[in-house]
Design a protein around this motif. Structure first.
Motif, short mmCIF file in Angstrom:
data_model
loop_
_atom_site.label_atom_id
_atom_site.label_comp_id
_atom_site.label_asym_id
_atom_site.label_seq_id
_atom_site.Cartn_x
_atom_site.Cartn_y
_atom_site.Cartn_z
N MET A 27 0.81 -1.18 0.00
CA MET A 27 0.00 0.00 0.00
C MET A 27 0.86 1.25 0.00
O MET A 27 0.44 2.31 0.39
N ASN A 28 2.08 1.13 -0.39
CA ASN A 28 2.94 2.30 -0.48
C ASN A 28 2.55 3.15 -1.67
O ASN A 28 2.47 2.68 -2.78
N ASN A 29 2.34 4.39 -1.42
CA ASN A 29 1.93 5.35 -2.42
C ASN A 29 2.73 6.61 -2.15
O ASN A 29 2.89 7.00 -1.01
N ASN A 30 3.20 7.25 -3.20
CA ASN A 30 4.01 8.45 -3.01
C ASN A 30 3.24 9.57 -2.32
O ASN A 30 3.82 10.46 -1.73
N ASN A 31 1.91 9.53 -2.40
CA ASN A 31 1.10 10.59 -1.82
C ASN A 31 0.63 10.26 -0.40
O ASN A 31 -0.10 11.02 0.19
N SER A 32 1.02 9.11 0.12
CA SER A 32 0.54 8.74 1.45
C SER A 32 1.66 8.86 2.48
O SER A 32 2.83 8.80 2.16
N LYS A 33 1.25 9.03 3.71
CA LYS A 33 2.18 9.16 4.82
C LYS A 33 1.69 8.27 5.95
O LYS A 33 0.48 8.19 6.20
N THR A 34 2.58 7.61 6.62
CA THR A 34 2.21 6.72 7.72
C THR A 34 2.56 7.38 9.05
O THR A 34 3.65 7.91 9.22
N ILE A 35 1.59 7.36 9.96
CA ILE A 35 1.79 7.89 11.31
C ILE A 35 1.36 6.82 12.30
O ILE A 35 0.31 6.21 12.13
N VAL A 36 2.19 6.61 13.33
CA VAL A 36 1.87 5.62 14.35
C VAL A 36 1.54 6.34 15.65
O VAL A 36 2.31 7.18 16.12
N TRP A 37 0.38 6.02 16.20
CA TRP A 37 -0.04 6.52 17.51
C TRP A 37 -0.04 5.33 18.44
O TRP A 37 -0.65 4.30 18.13
N ASP A 38 0.60 5.46 19.59
CA ASP A 38 0.64 4.33 20.53
C ASP A 38 -0.31 4.53 21.70
O ASP A 38 -0.23 3.85 22.71
N ASN A 39 -1.27 5.46 21.54
CA ASN A 39 -2.17 5.76 22.65
C ASN A 39 -3.62 6.00 22.20
O ASN A 39 -4.30 6.87 22.70
N ILE A 40 -4.08 5.19 21.27
CA ILE A 40 -5.47 5.32 20.79
C ILE A 40 -6.39 4.55 21.75
O ILE A 40 -6.18 3.36 21.99
N PRO A 41 -7.40 5.22 22.29
CA PRO A 41 -8.30 4.57 23.24
C PRO A 41 -9.01 3.35 22.64
O PRO A 41 -9.49 3.41 21.51
N GLU A 42 -9.07 2.31 23.42
CA GLU A 42 -9.73 1.08 22.97
C GLU A 42 -11.18 1.35 22.58
O GLU A 42 -11.65 0.84 21.56
N TRP A 43 -11.86 2.16 23.34
CA TRP A 43 -13.28 2.42 23.08
C TRP A 43 -13.53 3.15 21.77
O TRP A 43 -14.65 3.16 21.26
N ALA A 44 -12.50 3.77 21.20
CA ALA A 44 -12.66 4.55 19.97
C ALA A 44 -12.30 3.78 18.70
O ALA A 44 -12.61 4.23 17.60
N ILE A 45 -11.69 2.63 18.83
CA ILE A 45 -11.18 1.90 17.67
C ILE A 45 -12.29 1.54 16.69
O ILE A 45 -12.15 1.72 15.47
N PHE A 46 -13.43 1.05 17.17
CA PHE A 46 -14.53 0.68 16.28
C PHE A 46 -14.97 1.88 15.45
O PHE A 46 -15.13 1.79 14.23
N SER A 47 -15.16 3.02 16.10
CA SER A 47 -15.61 4.22 15.39
C SER A 47 -14.57 4.74 14.41
O SER A 47 -14.91 5.25 13.34
N LEU A 48 -13.30 4.65 14.77
CA LEU A 48 -12.25 5.08 13.86
C LEU A 48 -12.20 4.18 12.61
O LEU A 48 -11.92 4.65 11.52
N GLU A 49 -12.48 2.92 12.79
CA GLU A 49 -12.45 1.96 11.67
C GLU A 49 -13.71 2.03 10.82
O GLU A 49 -13.63 2.03 9.59
N TYR A 50 -14.87 2.09 11.44
CA TYR A 50 -16.13 1.97 10.71
C TYR A 50 -16.94 3.25 10.61
O TYR A 50 -17.93 3.30 9.89
N GLY A 51 -16.55 4.27 11.34
CA GLY A 51 -17.24 5.55 11.26
C GLY A 51 -18.17 5.79 12.44
O GLY A 51 -18.71 4.85 13.03
#
Length: 84
Positions: free
Chosen positions: A1-25
Motif C-alpha cells: 500500500m505504499n503510495n508516493n502521496n501517502s504518509k504513515t503515522i503511528v499513535w501508541d495511545n489510541i483509546p480502545e473504546w474509539a477503535i470501532f468508530s475510527l475503523e467503521y465511522g
C-alpha cells in the motif's frame, strides 16, 4: 500500500473504546455518548482531513494509559494510520 502521496503515522495511545468508530465511522456507533463521538470526530478532522486507513497492533497495548490521544485514562492500543 505504499503510495508516493501517502504518509504513515503511528499513535501508541489510541483509546480502545474509539477503535470501532475510527475503523467503521461514527454513524455505525450506537453506544458511545455524544461527547465521545465529538472527541473522535475532532481527532479525525485535526489529523486526517483527507481520510485514512488504519491498522491496529492488538499485541501492543497499555492496560491503563494516563495520556491517551483523547479522552480520559483508559486502555490504549498502538495504531498505524496511513494518511490519504
Amino acid at each position: 500500500m505504499n503510495n508516493n502521496n501517502s504518509k504513515t503515522i503511528v499513535w501508541d495511545n489510541i483509546p480502545e473504546w474509539a477503535i470501532f468508530s475510527l475503523e467503521y465511522g461514527i454513524d455505525e456507533e450506537l453506544f458511545l455518548p455524544d461527547e465521545d463521538k465529538e472527541m473522535i470526530t475532532k481527532f479525525i478532522v485535526e489529523n486526517f482531513p483527507n481520510g485514512y486507513t488504519m491498522s491496529v497492533d492488538w499485541e501492543s497495548y497499555n492496560e491503563f494509559d494516563t495520556n491517551p490521544a483523547f479522552g480520559k485514562a483508559c486502555k490504549t492500543y498502538k495504531v498505524t494510520f496511513c494518511i490519504l
